[in-house]
Write an enzyme that holds these catalytic residues in place. Structure first.
Site, PDB file in Angstrom:
ATOM      1  CB  VAL A  58       2.831   3.393   3.484  1.00 19.39           C
ATOM      2  CG1 VAL A  58       3.634   3.502   2.183  1.00 19.39           C
ATOM      3  CG2 VAL A  58       3.610   3.998   4.640  1.00 19.39           C
ATOM      4  CE  LYS A  59       5.208   6.191  -1.486  1.00 14.70           C
ATOM      5  NZ  LYS A  59       6.507   6.845  -1.250  1.00 14.70           N
ATOM      6  CG  ASP A  60      -3.643   7.101   2.333  1.00 15.72           C
ATOM      7  OD1 ASP A  60      -3.364   7.157   1.127  1.00 15.72           O
ATOM      8  OD2 ASP A  60      -4.656   6.524   2.774  1.00 15.72           O
TER       9      ASP A  60
ATOM     10  CB  ALA B 287      -0.750  12.220   0.498  1.00 18.42           C
TER      11      ALA B 287
END
Length: 463
Positions: A49-51, A54
């Site tokens: 999910v951090k894409d 970012a």
């Protein structure tokens, strides 16, 4: 796009990997809980999910001029945000330095290096103010090298990314029928951003639930270490001021559900074997919270839970039977006797003796254990609840009492001179043969249950 470059041939063809971020499907837990759908964030290009955060943080920094062309990106992370930043950096021509705590899985650090990122490993179990803390090191690297610090914990672009993308996707995918939204709380960006959108668009009807490790301070825990990565809030006992991330908007969350390491890990393993979903343990935390919620919700409830990353980044941990057994977790039916079968019922776990205690203070507690772990006593911790990660030494209380009686140790003396190295650890669920091999010629070992000290045994008790 340049005029001489052909456009993508169709709606499923992307101009770059960055266009593939988001748009993840909902998947029903058809066997385990048919009213629960998982938002499959592990299908993002970087595997988490951090894409989303970012990409949003970098684009925001480009617009503001904080990140110049070809510049250096710096971030402190447990790994997933770093991987997302590595993909963005590679595609848009930036350099990247990532600072990770030493408990980060080896798979994540290998992935970061594969993308060309510089990886700096620093101790994870230090106070927030310590110069070696992940965020302090990242700030120092950014300042010394003229880099842009992404700072996911306090960067408003983090929750904004989920308000703009994750929340609307879920609302559209459920045709507005979602009743409950569940997400783990790490930086707080996902639950805050997507949760705020879903509450707003539903007129307050959607209930937002945060999932949290039971020892994390978000859910009222003691702040001691836990084994689930990329979630929760650890608080070192020497932290002067416990500062929470500004990306976490507590007013959005209606309830925070505390989930233990065992339930998180076993839920993740169950999802792999019953639903074909290989996920990280933080996904296990979130799904465990969703399962509890489903059990007490109305029959028409529709629960969506964010599963943030893939289990491929944790094959050396949560999916490694040997790793789990050494920490005293069950992995299924035992092939033979376990340490628990040999040692029998354990007494109450021995309370920790603070390293700053005096001899008199150490002897004042009349717990029957002859061997006591040395480590912090945290306010609000259950008696004897000491993580293996915080054990700094061993105190032989029986020998210390003998020295006081003989007059060679005084009650006012510090215990420092009497503390020896930490004992080896033996998991309560592993086989006696494996435990004997690790104990070797050592006289004693700590017995560990779910990563926490439960007692001790002397060499020879294992047969």
């Amino acid at each position: 796009m340049a005029a001489d470059v052909p456009a993508p041939p169709g709606p499923d063809a992307f101009d770059s990997v960055l266009d593939a971020i988001g748009g993840t499907p909902l998947i029903r837990l058809a066997r385990i809980a048919p009213r629960v759908y998982v938002k499959a964030e592990f299908l993002n290009p970087g595997g988490s999910v951090k894409d989303r955060a970012a990409l949003a943080m970098v684009l925001d920094a480009e617009r503001s001029g904080a990140l110049p062309p070809g510049g250096l990106i710096v971030e402190g992370t447990s790994g997933n945000t770093g991987i997302g930043l590595a993909i963005v950096a590679a595609q848009r021509g930036y350099r990247l330095t990532v600072v990770v705590p030493d408990k980060t899985s080896s798979e994540k650090t290998a992935i970061l290096r594969a993308y060309g990122a510089e990886v700096v490993v620093t101790p994870g179990a230090v106070p927030q103010e310590d110069p070696e803390h992940v965020r302090q090191v990242a700030r120092r690297v950014a300042a010394d090298r003229g880099g842009w610090l992404a700072d996911q914990y306090d960067n408003p672009a983090n929750p904004a990314a989920h308000r703009a993308t994750t929340g609307p996707e879920i609302w559209r995918q459920t045709h507005g029928r979602i009743t409950h939204f569940v997400a783990g709380v790490g930086t707080g960006g996902t639950v805050s951003g997507a949760g705020a959108y879903l509450k707003e668009v539903s007129g307050g009807r959607v209930r937002v639930v945060g999932a949290d490790p039971e020892h994390s301070v978000y859910s009222g825990g003691d702040g001691s270490p836990y084994l689930v990565e990329s979630i929760g809030h650890y608080r070192h006992p020497d932290t002067a001021e416990d500062v929470w991330p500004r990306s976490y908007h507590r007013g959005v969350v209606d309830h925070v559900e505390a989930i233990g390491d065992r339930e998180s890990i076993l839920t993740a393993r169950r999802l792999a074997r019953e639903e074909g979903l290989l996920l990280g343990a933080s996904a296990g935390t979130a799904v465990a919270a969703a399962l509890r919620l489903a059990a007490r919700s109305a029959p028409d409830a529709l629960i969506v839970v964010v599963v943030p990353d893939s289990g491929r980044s944790y094959l050396s941990k949560y999916y490694d039977d040997g790793w789990l057994l050494r920490l005293g977790f069950p992995v299924g039916h035992a092939a033979g006797p376990t340490v628990a079968d040999v040692v029998g019922p354990l007494p109450a776990p021995p309370p920790a003796v603070p390293a700053t205690a005096s001899v008199g203070e150490a002897l004042a507690d009349r717990h029957p254990a002859a061997l006591r772990p040395v480590g912090p006593r945290r306010p609000g911790s259950p008696p004897g609840s000491l993580s293996v990660a915080e054990v700094t030494g061993t105190l032989d209380v029986a020998e210390l009492r003998r020295l006081v009686t003989a007059g060679t140790a005084r009650p006012a003396d510090p215990i420092t001179a009497h503390v020896t190295d930490p004992l080896p650890t033996i998991g309560i669920t592993e086989s006696p043969a494996a435990a004997r091999a690790r104990l070797g010629t050592r006289e004693a070992a700590w017995i560990v249950v779910d990563g926490r000290i439960a007692g001790s045994l002397r060499n020879g008790q294992l047969g």
